[in-house]
Design an enzyme around this catalytic site. Structure first.
Site, short mmCIF file in Angstrom:
data_model
loop_
_atom_site.label_atom_id
_atom_site.label_comp_id
_atom_site.label_asym_id
_atom_site.label_seq_id
_atom_site.Cartn_x
_atom_site.Cartn_y
_atom_site.Cartn_z
N SER A 162 -24.70 -55.62 -41.46
CA SER A 162 -24.63 -57.06 -41.50
C SER A 162 -23.97 -57.70 -40.27
O SER A 162 -24.16 -58.89 -40.04
CB SER A 162 -23.85 -57.50 -42.74
OG SER A 162 -22.51 -57.08 -42.66
N LYS A 184 -16.97 -62.05 -36.20
CA LYS A 184 -17.94 -62.21 -37.29
C LYS A 184 -17.52 -63.38 -38.18
O LYS A 184 -16.33 -63.54 -38.46
CB LYS A 184 -17.97 -60.91 -38.10
CG LYS A 184 -19.02 -60.85 -39.20
CD LYS A 184 -18.99 -59.47 -39.88
CE LYS A 184 -20.12 -59.31 -40.88
NZ LYS A 184 -20.13 -57.96 -41.50
N SER A 232 -22.14 -51.65 -42.03
CA SER A 232 -22.35 -52.93 -41.34
C SER A 232 -21.70 -53.07 -39.96
O SER A 232 -21.97 -54.04 -39.26
CB SER A 232 -21.86 -54.08 -42.23
OG SER A 232 -22.78 -54.32 -43.24
#
Lengths: 485, 95
Positions: free
Chosen positions: A151, A76, A175
């Site tokens: 997310s 990420k 997330s």
């Protein structure tokens, strides 16, 4: 030759170890997959040349005793990576090149893996659909109109599409677990303090926690083992002995007590979510676990509490983006204050601005007691609900999300309806507990759904074991057609 | 309670974010719906509850007061939008 990427991480590691595949072949295969999957928009940055160099180095001098020998990994874009651009999905960091490496990624590299690229995410991890990213929506491989969750949406999409053998995300209110659930993959939010937060772009510091996203439970154990551990540089890091989660993985869950909380329901929840929960209960019961009805009475207050605590912490954390020391600077302001205001207005997207304003307001003079202090008190009650229940049970089983992946654009005009997506995941962050989302089935449209296992603090091994037993008996298979290539 | 446009402009000032006049209307609507949602907490009596300040069962560690880093000026300045040899440069503050 069969597809070398369409496998579990564990199997890929085995193939590297038995020299069925070299690190270079593996890396090239992922690069090929990534290049043909641009439609998914899962990557913000790729580091192919660097990855191929590392793969070559590994193949010339392999060390097969490592946990992740010669394994390329995309992560990420919230983890700072030395000399590789780190954007946090924001325009305000569109030119930020860290001169340091986050502890968690450093741990991964020390175990033999290397960086393949940086994955798209909601801006500053604020979102549940990856629609707040400055770098555009990410598409869910499950369907071309579907969000991948957020997310960590680039992470879930890349994993499900075989663009990385495993990945890591961060979870402040769901997330990791919600995108895992939306893509039919496994996601774990560890106990607060198990994985270092050093070098991760901060959102809400008392809630943020990094964790693995993988195809199987075994993979999840391998990744957790690789990334976790005490870190002096994080003042909230827990100093404890490192555990061998993958080696100690057991599928015997006989006699374990599983709590079923009556509050984990919402109005208009699709019937499939309920049916899946029933199926989950039955599987665990058949494996010899004992189901116990429990109550977590303050569950409905978790989201409102979260929407005070998280924005308050975010407004403080994001005060650092001022256009002076790094990141984007507007050339509009005529004095210092105006430069700050223009920089932040142009650099942040709408959702981030909304949350900074909420946070600034709830912390502002005259409102602190009514909002922030109140939320800290309710947070205590939410934690106490869990503490009380865990005196008589080993783990809790709930649905991961109240629905499967929704359509792009479906919830962007109504922030509260977007927030409600995290209703089952947020309480765990407020209480600092570990929780695992496991793929368990599909809804009427064939979209994946997950179940969540919540454990006591530092009881990751136990929820992984339950997940491992569940996975073997659930019969879920993630059938994703590669429509994008 | 409800937030009006003036209040929102004031909070934006505190947060150092300039808000486009055209967007104040929709921002007011969104923030009010979020605050309506948040204010469910007022149903709960929390008079006797201690606020939770840390979820960890540990206190902050102390460490020796020793320098462990430093001499990285160039690394620190590397990402600056505008710098002048050894300083960050900002718009003029004093005449």
């Amino acid at each position: 030759m069969a597809d070398i990427t369409n496998q579990s991480l564990n199997k890929i590691i085995e193939n590297v170890k038995t020299k069925k595949v070299s690190s270079t072949e593996l890396t090239k295969a992922y690069i090929k997959n990534i290049e043909s999957a641009k439609k998914l928009n899962a990557f913000v940055t790729t580091t192919f040349d660097q990855a191929l160099d590392k793969a070559k180095q590994f193949d010339n001098k392999p060390n097969f005793d490592q946990l992740l020998p010669g394994i390329p990994l995309a992560v990420k874009d919230l983890f700072c990576t030395e000399n590789t651009k780190t954007t946090a999905g924001s325009n305000i960091l569109n030119n930020f090149i860290p001169s340091y490496e986050s502890t968690v990624t450093k741990n991964l590299w020390n175990n033999g893996s290397f960086l393949l690229g940086k994955l798209n995410c909601d801006e500053f991890a604020m979102g549940s659909s990856n629609e707040t990213s400055h770098y555009g929506n990410v598409i869910n491989p499950v369907g071309d109109q579907l969000v991948p969750g957020g997310s960590s949406g680039g992470s879930s999409s890349a994993l499900a599409a075989d663009l990385t053998p495993a990945t890591i995300g961060t979870d402040t209110g769901g997330s990791i677990r919600q995108p895992a659930s939306f893509t039919g993959t496994v996601g774990l939010k560890p106990t607060y303090g198990l994985c270092s937060r050093w070098g991760i772009v901060a959102f809400a510091s008392s809630l943020d926690q990094a964790g693995p996203m993988t195809k199987t439970i075994k993979d999840c154990a391998i990744m957790l083992e690789s990334m976790s551990g005490f870190d002096e540089k994080d003042s909230t890091s827990i100093n404890k002995k490192k555990e061998q989660y993958s080696k100690n993985l057991k599928d015997n869950i006989k006699g374990l007590k599983i709590g079923i909380p009556k509050e984990y329901r919402v109005d208009n929840m699709p019937i499939e979510v309920d049916e899946l929960w029933e199926k989950g209960k039955k599987i665990l019961k058949d494996l010899g676990a004992q189901l116990i009805d429990i109550s977590l009475p303050h569950t409905k207050y978790a989201l409102p509490t979260y929407y005070i605590v998280a924005p308050a912490e975010a407004s403080s954390n994001l005060a650092r983006y001022d256009g002076v020391r790094y990141g984007y600077r507007s050339n509009q302001g005529k004095d210092l204050i105006e430069m700050y205001e223009k920089t932040r207005s142009e650099g942040f997207g709408d959702e981030v601005k909304r949350r900074i304003l909420i946070g600034t307001y709830v912390l502002s003079s005259g409102y602190y007691d009514a909002y922030y202090l109140k939320a800290q008190k309710v947070r205590q009650l939410i934690k106490k609900d869990f503490d009380d229940s865990f005196k008589k049970i080993d783990a809790i089983l709930t649905p991961s999300t109240p629905s499967s992946a929704f359509k792009i654009g479906e919830k962007t005009n109504d922030p509260v309806s977007m927030y409600l997506n995290d209703i089952f995941t947020v309480p765990v962050n407020l209480a600092g507990l570990p929780a695992l989302s496991i793929p368990a089935g599909v809804d009427k449209q064939g979209h994946p759904l997950g179940l969540q296992l919540i454990g006591k603090a530092l009881d990751e091994q136990k929820i992984l074991n339950i997940g491992y037993a569940f996975e073997k008996n659930c019969g879920f298979k993630n059938e994703i057609k590669k429509w994008w290539s | 309670m409800s937030l009006d446009k003036e209040k929102i402009k004031h909070v934006a000032k505190l947060a150092r974010i300039s808000v486009d006049e055209a967007k104040v209307e929709s921002l007011t609507k969104d923030l009010n719906s979020i605050f309506k949602f948040i204010e469910q907490l007022n149903e709960l009596n929390t008079d006797k509850v201690e606020p939770l300040t840390s979820i960890l069962n540990q206190s902050l560690r102390s460490r020796k007061d020793e320098i462990s880093d430093g001499k990285i000026r160039d690394k620190i300045l590397k990402n600056s939008p505008k710098e002048n040899e050894e300083f960050f440069v900002v718009p003029k503050v004093v005449e």
